[in-house]
Design an enzyme around this catalytic site. Structure first.
Site, PDB file in Angstrom:
ATOM      1  N   ASP A  20       2.370  -6.216  14.176  1.00  0.00           N
ATOM      2  CA  ASP A  20       1.087  -6.278  13.554  1.00  0.00           C
ATOM      3  C   ASP A  20       1.344  -7.359  12.385  1.00  0.00           C
ATOM      4  O   ASP A  20       1.983  -7.111  11.235  1.00  0.00           O
ATOM      5  CB  ASP A  20       0.935  -5.023  13.022  1.00  0.00           C
ATOM      6  CG  ASP A  20      -0.686  -5.193  12.265  1.00  0.00           C
ATOM      7  OD1 ASP A  20      -1.131  -6.379  12.416  1.00  0.00           O
ATOM      8  OD2 ASP A  20      -1.233  -4.086  11.749  1.00  0.00           O
ATOM      9  N   HIS A 135      -6.032  -0.650  -3.209  1.00  0.00           N
ATOM     10  CA  HIS A 135      -7.157  -0.870  -2.354  1.00  0.00           C
ATOM     11  C   HIS A 135      -7.707   0.516  -1.855  1.00  0.00           C
ATOM     12  O   HIS A 135      -8.813   0.642  -0.983  1.00  0.00           O
ATOM     13  CB  HIS A 135      -6.885  -1.632  -1.049  1.00  0.00           C
ATOM     14  CG  HIS A 135      -6.486  -2.982  -1.571  1.00  0.00           C
ATOM     15  ND1 HIS A 135      -7.280  -3.923  -1.913  1.00  0.00           N
ATOM     16  CD2 HIS A 135      -5.193  -3.774  -1.012  1.00  0.00           C
ATOM     17  CE1 HIS A 135      -6.824  -5.007  -2.351  1.00  0.00           C
ATOM     18  NE2 HIS A 135      -5.500  -4.828  -1.570  1.00  0.00           N
TER      19      HIS A 135
HETATM   20  N1  Q9C Z   1      -7.142 -10.236   8.487  1.00  0.00           N
HETATM   21  C1  Q9C Z   1      -1.960  -5.418  -1.309  1.00  0.00           C
HETATM   22  O1  Q9C Z   1      -1.578  -6.609  -1.911  1.00  0.00           O
HETATM   23  N2  Q9C Z   1      -4.762  -8.782   4.535  1.00  0.00           N
HETATM   24  N3  Q9C Z   1      -2.431  -5.606  -0.446  1.00  0.00           N
HETATM   25  C2  Q9C Z   1      -5.804  -8.419   5.448  1.00  0.00           C
HETATM   26  C3  Q9C Z   1      -6.914  -9.147   7.353  1.00  0.00           C
HETATM   27  C4  Q9C Z   1      -4.248  -7.469   3.660  1.00  0.00           C
HETATM   28  C5  Q9C Z   1      -2.862  -6.682   0.499  1.00  0.00           C
HETATM   29  C6  Q9C Z   1      -5.838  -9.632   6.255  1.00  0.00           C
HETATM   30  C7  Q9C Z   1      -3.426  -7.722   2.537  1.00  0.00           C
HETATM   31  C8  Q9C Z   1      -3.398  -6.511   1.704  1.00  0.00           C
HETATM   32  C9  Q9C Z   1      -1.600  -4.203  -2.159  1.00  0.00           C
HETATM   33 ZN    ZN Z   2      -2.365  -7.929  -3.347  1.00  0.00          ZN
END
Ligand code: Q9C
Ligand code: ZN
Length: 675
Positions: A20, A135
């Site tokens: 992933d 989040h």
């Molecule tokens: N297409 C923290 O830095 N990216 N979380 C998702 C979806 C997720 C980051 C992209 C990034 C999460 C704690």
């Molecule tokens: Zn982050």
């Protein structure tokens, strides 16, 4: 009072078991490499090591629904296929059989840290955890986050320790929407987040990440969002955000505890953030927060995916928590236009809720122009072979930058005092050096005569000690110092100290003089020394390097003077050394002097010499020595609004000086900025 480091090896067990691309950056090496670097730099050994405990289900229930906790409990028994299936229900999340255990340790680590700080076991600390938390929501995992570690810790601090005002600073590059949702109607938690936003195009792409999301109901004004609409933000942008947005509100709020959602995807090299702030910037941000809440700062790891940048940044935070001076910020202290625009938009959006923003007239006079054709567009990452070469080059430059950083030595002595008979009564930390050395009498005399400075006989002894102390600072043996001199000789001693420093390695020198201290006219215009006189007779920029203003009457006025004038100028000037002189009849209260000295450690890499008159109270000398040594300044007392006269003086000075000092700049016409 020390620094706690909370950690547990079991948090490295969780990892991605299938392909992933969105999740593969969140791996166990994040923790192991940060920890290894801390050990390498001898920082881990200086902390109180605490093994993380698991949060209980009741503690998780402070934030999460019982059904969600039960669902997570159930994941322990699932096979890979089922875990993958469940992960798909959420945005950017993966589960592992050890996720429940790790996530309970992560939340438990945050709780343990808060307990250690609030019971007085330590002053501050860092919890190195994964999975991250900001989040995650009441009944949802999101963005690698399972339980909302910081939100749980905040609820716990309210319920178990009876706190009424908690500040959460989220410097991760993503919006911690989970924290925002949990506290949006709670006026006892002030939540500040900056985040890459790009006008809503960057993940999590939420309307409620913009400046106009300010909280709900009684919580209006207690959610503060600062969206970055371009990538490439750097040290100047981050420091300006603290000085112009976070700190004014934080002082007005007067928190009892500061929790940091400490993500380092906001640092240079990070693939998610694409920002430019260098690791030492995080030492400065930490130091700036340590003047709040009596220094009770609990940092909890969130994101950060460039292992080297993450590890160095973590080291910088721990150094600052331990009280070491922050290395000087590298690079020009110039804000991006887009950053300035964001800063002004959030100030305008919050102005109804905070008197400290209403006063400067800034919120109203700063109208962002609708478009700026001259915008320095930062190169967005292109594809193709050229890019590969550029990327390789950039990454080589980055590793050399990160490497250099760890070679910068910290002076062996953090603070030296030359205060004569006062010393013993001060109750200073044990590792403060009581300086007995002195420059030879003849040298002091020669320096004074050379420059036609009249130094009274009894002041020569003191001058000898000041010169000796300056030598130690300029040679890198001592970081900061405090010296006393007879009251009538403060100005002349300062005069000699300035000349001495400028001829001994200091290229640029910032002198902050409190009280009525006059400067020799010939020092004013060489461009190498900058003279700020607080409590001077007049309000004036007498020249580009000589600024004078009366002492503000209230705490609000004093704070505005420091945050909106003194520090932006100081950080723009990038001095090699700061001299703080407290003259006779200065009128400054001890806590104000302490705050000033504490904050002036930032701009010159901790090289500060404070000069006080011998007749000033022992308390003043003691409190200055303590903050220079890295301790938190005492509280300023209740916040009181700045007087209109003080604000007028400030606005006038800013108007006169902003074309010269980048960090004072308001939104000007585009042509002005391009010039
Ligand atoms: N297409 C923290 O830095 N990216 N979380 C998702 C979806 C997720 C980051 C992209 C990034 C999460 C704690
Ligand atoms: Zn982050």
């Amino acid at each position: 009072m020390g620094t706690a480091l909370v950690y547990h090896e079991d948090m490295t067990a969780t990892r991605l078991l299938w392909d992933d691309p969105a999740c593969e950056i969140e791996g166990p090496e994040r923790l192991t490499s940060a920890l290894e670097r801390l050990q390498q730099h001898g920082l881990e050994q200086r902390c109180l090591r605490l093994a993380a405990r698991e949060a209980s289900e009741a503690e998780l229930g402070l934030v999460h629904s019982p059904e969600y906790v039960a669902l997570l409990r159930g994941t322990q028994a699932l096979g890979t296929r089922e875990l993958q299936e469940l992960s798909r229900q959420y945005d950017a999340v993966y589960f592992h059989p050890s996720t429940f255990h790790s996530a309970r340790l992560a939340a438990g680590a945050a709780l343990q840290l808060v307990d250690a700080v609030l019971t007085g076991t330590v002053r501050n600390g860092l919890a190195l955890v994964r999975p991250p938390g900001h989040h995650s929501q009441r009944a949802a995992a999101n963005g690698f986050c399972v339980f909302n570690n910081v939100a749980i810790a905040a609820k716990h601090a309210q319920q178990k320790h009876g706190l009424h005002r908690i500040l959460i600073v989220d410097w991760d590059i993503h919006h911690g929407q989970g924290i925002q949702y949990i506290f949006e109607d709670d006026p006892s938690v002030l939540y500040f987040s900056w985040h890459r936003y790009e006008h809503g195009r960057f993940w999590p792409c939420l309307r409620e990440s913009d400046v106009d999301a300010v909280g709900q109901g009684r919580g209006r004004g207690f959610t503060v969002n600062l969206p970055w609409n371009q990538v490439g933000m750097g040290n100047a942008d981050y420091v300006a955000a603290f000085l112009h947005v976070l700190l004014p509100l934080a002082f007005e709020f007067d928190p009892e505890l500061v929790l940091v959602s400490a993500g380092f995807d906001s640092a240079i090299g990070d693939p998610e953030g694409q920002m430019q702030a260098t690791p030492e910037c995080f030492a400065h941000l930490t130091q700036l927060l340590q003047v709040l809440a009596g220094g009770r700062v609990c940092a909890v790891l969130e994101g950060g995916y460039h292992l080297e940048s993450l590890s160095q940044s973590v080291c910088m935070v721990v150094r600052a928590l331990l009280g070491d001076p922050a290395p000087p910020l590298s690079g020009p202290m110039v804000l991006h236009y887009s950053a300035l625009e964001s800063i002004q938009r959030v100030r305008a959006a919050q102005a109804h809720h905070w008197v400290s923003l209403q006063q400067q007239g800034l919120a109203s006079t700063l109208h962002p122009s609708t478009s700026c054709p001259e915008e320095r567009a930062l190169p967005l990452l292109p594809g193709g072979p050229e890019f590969k070469a550029a990327e390789a080059q950039a990454s080589a430059a980055l590793s050399s930058l990160l490497h250099q950083l760890c070679l910068q030595p910290t002076p062996p002595v953090r603070t030296a005092v030359a205060l004569n008979e006062m010393d013993a009564a001060l109750g200073l930390p044990p590792d403060v050096l009581h300086q007995v050395g002195s420059a030879p009498q003849e040298e002091a005399q020669a320096w004074a005569r050379l420059h036609d400075v009249l130094v009274q006989d009894e002041a020569f002894t003191a001058l000898g000690k000041v010169l000796y102390l300056l030598d130690g600072i300029l040679d890198g043996q001592v970081s900061s110092g405090i010296a006393a001199t007879p009251a009538p000789a403060v100005a002349t001693t300062l005069d000699v100290a300035i000349r001495y420093s400028l001829s001994h390695r200091a290229r640029r020198l910032l002198c902050v003089a409190v009280g009525q201290l006059d400067l020799s006219p010939d020092l004013a215009n060489d461009g190498r020394s900058l003279w700020l006189n607080i409590g001077g007779k007049e309000v004036a920029a007498l020249s580009t390097s000589h600024v004078s203003m009366p002492l503000p009457e209230t705490t609000g006025g004093f704070l505005s003077c420091i945050l909106a004038l003194v520090l932006p100028i100081a950080y723009s000037f990038q001095p090699d050394l700061v001299l703080v002189a407290v003259g006779p009849a200065h009128g400054l209260q001890d806590p104000q002097a302490a705050l000033l000295a504490a904050l002036l450690r930032g701009p010159a890499g901790g090289r500060v010499l404070a000069l006080v008159d011998q007749e000033s109270t022992t308390q003043l000398a003691g409190v200055l020595a303590q903050v220079l040594h890295g301790e938190a300044p005492p509280s300023l007392g209740p916040f009181s609004v700045a007087s209109p006269e003080d604000m007028q003086a400030l606005v006038r000075l800013r108007g006169q000086l902003e074309s010269q000092w980048q960090m004072l700049q308001r939104l000007l016409e585009c042509s002005d900025l391009a010039a």
